[in-house]
Design a protein around this motif. Structure first.
Motif, PDB file in Angstrom:
ATOM      1  N   THR A  30       0.834  -1.205   0.000  1.00  0.00           N
ATOM      2  CA  THR A  30       0.000   0.000   0.000  1.00  0.00           C
ATOM      3  C   THR A  30       0.868   1.255   0.000  1.00  0.00           C
ATOM      4  OG1 THR A  30      -1.768  -1.171   1.154  1.00  0.00           O
ATOM      5  CG2 THR A  30      -1.824   1.237   1.249  1.00  0.00           C
ATOM      6  N   TYR A  32       3.991   1.669  -1.097  1.00  0.00           N
ATOM      7  CA  TYR A  32       4.608   1.867  -2.417  1.00  0.00           C
ATOM      8  C   TYR A  32       3.587   2.365  -3.432  1.00  0.00           C
ATOM      9  CZ  TYR A  32       9.192  -0.229  -1.394  1.00  0.00           C
ATOM     10  OH  TYR A  32      10.446  -0.489  -0.917  1.00  0.00           O
ATOM     11  N   ALA A  33       2.409   1.745  -3.441  1.00  0.00           N
ATOM     12  CA  ALA A  33       1.378   2.130  -4.406  1.00  0.00           C
ATOM     13  C   ALA A  33       0.944   3.581  -4.197  1.00  0.00           C
ATOM     14  CB  ALA A  33       0.185   1.198  -4.302  1.00  0.00           C
ATOM     15  N   GLN A  34       0.769   3.993  -2.950  1.00  0.00           N
ATOM     16  CA  GLN A  34       0.334   5.364  -2.668  1.00  0.00           C
ATOM     17  C   GLN A  34       1.424   6.398  -2.945  1.00  0.00           C
ATOM     18  OE1 GLN A  34      -1.094   5.121   1.370  1.00  0.00           O
ATOM     19  NE2 GLN A  34      -3.130   4.449   0.719  1.00  0.00           N
ATOM     20  N   ASP A  36       3.325   6.281  -5.618  1.00  0.00           N
ATOM     21  CA  ASP A  36       3.581   6.181  -7.061  1.00  0.00           C
ATOM     22  C   ASP A  36       4.776   5.303  -7.404  1.00  0.00           C
ATOM     23  OD1 ASP A  36       1.387   7.865  -7.665  1.00  0.00           O
ATOM     24  OD2 ASP A  36       2.635   9.633  -7.308  1.00  0.00           O
ATOM     25  N   ILE A  38       4.581   1.858  -8.165  1.00  0.00           N
ATOM     26  CA  ILE A  38       3.828   0.641  -8.422  1.00  0.00           C
ATOM     27  C   ILE A  38       4.741  -0.536  -8.790  1.00  0.00           C
ATOM     28  CG2 ILE A  38       3.314   1.132 -10.849  1.00  0.00           C
ATOM     29  CD1 ILE A  38       0.915  -0.453  -8.265  1.00  0.00           C
ATOM     30  N   ALA A  41       5.814  -1.973  -5.558  1.00  0.00           N
ATOM     31  CA  ALA A  41       4.658  -2.643  -4.955  1.00  0.00           C
ATOM     32  C   ALA A  41       4.454  -4.007  -5.603  1.00  0.00           C
ATOM     33  CB  ALA A  41       3.412  -1.785  -5.100  1.00  0.00           C
ATOM     34  N   GLY A  62      -3.544   0.115  -6.543  1.00  0.00           N
ATOM     35  CA  GLY A  62      -2.316   0.771  -6.978  1.00  0.00           C
ATOM     36  C   GLY A  62      -2.254   0.928  -8.485  1.00  0.00           C
ATOM     37  N   TYR A  63      -2.579  -0.146  -9.198  1.00  0.00           N
ATOM     38  CA  TYR A  63      -2.582  -0.072 -10.665  1.00  0.00           C
ATOM     39  C   TYR A  63      -3.686   0.852 -11.171  1.00  0.00           C
ATOM     40  CZ  TYR A  63       1.110  -3.423 -11.588  1.00  0.00           C
ATOM     41  OH  TYR A  63       2.330  -4.041 -11.675  1.00  0.00           O
ATOM     42  N   GLN A  65      -4.992   3.450  -9.636  1.00  0.00           N
ATOM     43  CA  GLN A  65      -4.613   4.833  -9.352  1.00  0.00           C
ATOM     44  C   GLN A  65      -3.447   5.298 -10.222  1.00  0.00           C
ATOM     45  OE1 GLN A  65      -3.969   4.640  -5.142  1.00  0.00           O
ATOM     46  NE2 GLN A  65      -6.156   4.459  -4.702  1.00  0.00           N
ATOM     47  N   SER A  66      -2.654   4.360 -10.705  1.00  0.00           N
ATOM     48  CA  SER A  66      -1.530   4.702 -11.585  1.00  0.00           C
ATOM     49  C   SER A  66      -1.968   4.843 -13.039  1.00  0.00           C
ATOM     50  CB  SER A  66      -0.440   3.628 -11.498  1.00  0.00           C
ATOM     51  OG  SER A  66       0.093   3.581 -10.204  1.00  0.00           O
TER      52      SER A  66
END
Length: 175
Positions: A30, A32-34, A36, A38, A41, A62-63, A65-66
């Motif tokens: 989470t 890493y994803a938040q 940016d 990914i 993550a 994460g994906y 949101q990216s």
């Protein structure tokens, strides 16, 4: 550390942990994803010894949101194939992805599945549904037909809530 955008320190602490439980893995994914990151993550997700619905929801979100909608949907399919239970976060991410790629049919299928799963209420799910139907409508060439279907879906959904509220007050003797 992830809120302070210091994933380097979070990673050092994580790697130094003698016992990395599923919560610590999920927190790192989470984070890493938040932030940016990914790719980081995903590497962690792929290394996980065991995953749960939170792990899947974190990587799918994460994906999504990216802006990597196809990968988010691919992971969703893989999650279902692995037999993992779907949660509110997963549905919210998939609905957001459907709105970004104007996938009305898939979004409507997800809407039906989340109702069957009992996740039709809640601010995040409601916002994701509203955004999906609205964005698909404005991106659609179907115009009025798409709007009409959205209104019907909304009205049907709203009447279901009214029916439940009336049913509860009648059952409790508060009528």
């Amino acid at each position: 550390y992830s809120q302070c955008k210091r994933m380097d320190i979070a990673s050092e602490l994580f790697e130094a942990m003698p016992c990395q439980d599923i919560s610590s893995w999920n927190s790192m994914i989470t984070g890493y994803a938040q932030n940016d990151e990914i790719a980081h993550a995903r590497k962690l997700f792929d290394r996980m010894p065991r995953r749960d619905c939170i792990s899947w929801a974190a990587i799918i979100a994460g994906y999504a949101q990216s802006g990597e909608s196809e990968e988010a949907l691919r992971l969703f399919v893989e999650m279902k194939r692995d037999g993992e239970k779907l949660n509110r976060s997963t549905f919210t991410s998939v609905l957001s992805t459907c709105s970004h790629i104007a996938a009305l049919e898939l979004g409507m299928q997800m809407h039906g599945r989340l109702v069957k799963a009992g996740f039709e209420t809640g601010c995040y799910v409601g916002n994701a549904l509203l955004a999906m139907y609205f964005l698909v409508f404005i991106q659609s060439s179907e115009g009025f037909d798409a709007l009409f279907r959205c209104v019907l879906i909304y009205e049907t959904h709203a009447m279901g809530f009214e029916g439940k509220a009336t049913e509860k007050t009648t059952t409790n003797g508060d009528s």
